[in-house]
Scaffold this active site. Structure first.
Site, PDB file in Angstrom:
ATOM      1  N   ARG A 168      35.062  34.538  42.765  1.00 18.75           N
ATOM      2  CA  ARG A 168      36.192  34.786  41.767  1.00 18.75           C
ATOM      3  C   ARG A 168      37.413  34.299  42.248  1.00 18.75           C
ATOM      4  O   ARG A 168      37.980  35.242  42.842  1.00 18.75           O
ATOM      5  CB  ARG A 168      36.123  36.278  41.079  1.00 18.75           C
ATOM      6  N   ASP A 448      40.439  49.420  40.849  1.00 17.76           N
ATOM      7  CA  ASP A 448      41.168  47.970  40.940  1.00 17.76           C
ATOM      8  C   ASP A 448      42.216  47.893  39.909  1.00 17.76           C
ATOM      9  O   ASP A 448      42.661  48.840  39.313  1.00 17.76           O
ATOM     10  CB  ASP A 448      39.958  47.064  40.951  1.00 17.76           C
TER      11      ASP A 448
END
Length: 532
Positions: A168, A448
């Protein structure tokens, strides 16, 4: 007599500042020339699309509501499917995600998950050292040479039959100020994608492994189309077969949920699925409706996937994907093992099982976990209820989701505990991020950037769209926020943990963002200038 044209030699990308050990093997002249080619060809379009995001948000702030596009009805109603899915990606029942840190990569590849998503984005703090070290680590993983020895002497290496690698890159909005072209900072997305593709694409393609990518934060079909053009250009420049690069797109913004058919269509030659990026999706709901007092969300702990707007999003994604022959991936389980407290650990695992059971029974083809210990838990549920490799046969013809269901307000309460937890999570995560760590365990959850964004966006809304009250009728005001922030800052300093020295810096940034008259687009954009 014809006058010969003057040949113009364009300079490669320039590296600003010092590089670490081994970085020169990644930042080669040839790789930098490839990055410069991508920048000159595509960065102008990227900037136009980012401007379109700001214009769209201005309309939402003025009262417009997101909706399906009238100009793309033919795409939504047409009879078409995506290209066949590669054999390596036909069974994705459990995927694990994590940053591009060396030990994490090895443990994730060995975890028993079908796929490992190596993350340059929300679980990584994008210091230049982190990003280029991550490229080294992934190069070694692709080569099969990656190893790691801990300070305690424990040795790690990749076992046989590792998880399939998907990378990603950063989103279109994030810059990489350490690499410039013609005096302009590059797109972080193009840097992450370009360096990984340049060094690894041929090896992966020779093994029928793509390369494969997860694409984050898209808001519109035009942004997906730009990725398609970037990858086509990269395939041509690197002499790869057309459409050998395959992608999965995270549907993690509210505008994108209204363009899922269009995004699949824009990438139809290379897309294999969509993913319910639930945490970023909740943040996007908050940000999209930052000026809409009637769409405030309650404590984030109350905003589960069973609430109406999230249930509609998940089921519409499944129906859309399966109609087009693409996979519908479930969301993240953020729980981590709770050592020393069996009852609490059992309760956490029960939540994971219930969430994964909901996903597999509604038709998802796989799911995400954040910790290797959760892989067997998720796999057990999917093995039991999805004996085949996927559920493309589950068409969900029963699903009918109109616009208003996707943006329905969420009932619930705002509590003192929820407010205080948001302050603590936002502070601790920001301090850790500024110290170079983008994936942080807080209260037995792996936080996160997405979950920190929910916390700070809720705080801004609750304070700016008031007056509001807690369940005990006490007012929600800036005095309370400032007191809570000071309390948690002092507590973090007193703990003397690994990122305690960033506490006051993080607090100053959060105070600035929360008191600002407008909710900032991204915490990571505001914090990036302070990152080493």
């Amino acid at each position: 007599m014809a006058v010969p044209k003057e040949r113009v030699t364009l300079s490669p990308a320039q590296v600003e500042g010092s590089v670490g050990p081994g970085h020169s093997a990644i930042l080669t002249p040839e790789a930098l020339a490839f990055l410069a080619q991508l920048h000159r060809q595509f960065d102008g379009c990227r900037r136009v699309l980012l401007a379109a995001r700001h214009a769209r948000q201005a309309r939402f702030d003025a009262g417009e509501l997101p909706d399906f596009r009238p100009d793309t009805v033919a795409i939504r109603e047409g009879h078409w499917t995506v290209a066949p899915i590669p054999a390596a990606l036909r069974d994705r029942r459990v995927e694990i995600t994590g940053p591009v840190e060396r030990k994490m990569i090895i443990n994730a590849l060995n975890s028993g998950a079908k796929v490992f998503m190596a993350d340059f984005e929300d679980s990584s703090a994008p210091s230049f050292i982190n990003q280029i070290d991550g490229q080294i680590n992934l190069r070694d993983a692709v080569d099969g040479s990656i190893e790691y020895t801990s300070p305690e002497g424990k040795h790690y290496r990749v076992n046989d039959n590792p998880a399939v690698l998907i990378v990603r890159p950063r989103g279109w909005h994030l810059p990489e100020r350490h690499i410039t072209v013609d005096g302009e900072p590059m797109s972080g997305a193009l840097v992450d994608f370009g360096l990984f593709a340049f060094h690894n694409a041929h090896k992966l393609n020779a093994r029928d492994r793509g390369p494969y990518f997860y694409l984050p934060k898209l808001q519109a079909m035009e942004e997906a189309a730009l990725w398609d053009e970037v990858m086509a250009a990269a395939e041509a420049a690197l002499d790869l077969p057309p459409e050998s690069m395959k992608v999965t797109v995270l549907i993690e913004t509210l505008p994108a949920v209204f363009q899922m058919h269009e995004i699949l269509h824009a990438l139809r030659g290379r897309i294999v699925g969509l993913n319910c990026g639930r945490w970023d999706y909740i943040f996007s709901y908050l940000k999209t409706f930052r000026a809409h007092r009637d769409r405030l969300l309650p404590d984030r702990g109350q905003v589960q996937m069973t609430v109406p707007f999230l249930k509609a999003y998940s089921e519409l994604l499944i129906q859309t994907c399966h109609r087009r022959g693409a996979f519908a991936m479930g969301g993240m389980a953020a729980q981590i093992p709770i050592k020393g407290n069996d009852a609490a650990n059992d309760a956490a695992l029960a939540k994971v099982r219930a969430d994964k059971l909901r996903e597999v029974q509604t038709g998802h083809d796989g799911t995400w976990v954040a910790h290797p210990a959760l892989v067997p838990v998720a796999r057990e549920i999917f093995d039991k209820y999805m004996p085949s490799s996927n559920q493309l046969n589950v068409v969900r013809a029963d699903v009918d989701v109109p616009r208003d269901q996707l943006i329905a307000p969420c009932s619930g309460t705002i509590t003192r505990e929820g407010f205080d937890n948001n302050v603590e999570v936002a502070l601790r995560y920001t301090a850790s991020w500024l110290d170079g760590q983008g994936c942080v365990p807080i209260h037995h959850l792996m936080e996160d950037a997405a979950t920190a964004e929910i916390a700070r966006a809720q705080l801004w809304q609750w304070l700016h769209l008031g007056p509001l009250e807690f369940t005990d009728h006490a007012p929600i005001d800036f005095a309370l926020f400032d007191h809570s922030l000071t309390k948690h800052t002092h507590r973090l300093i007193e703990e003397k943990g690994p990122y305690a020295h960033r506490a006051e810096q993080a607090a100053a940034l959060l105070r600035q963002l929360t008191h600002a008259d407008e909710l900032g687009d991204f915490l990571t954009l505001a914090a990036y200038e302070q990152l080493a």
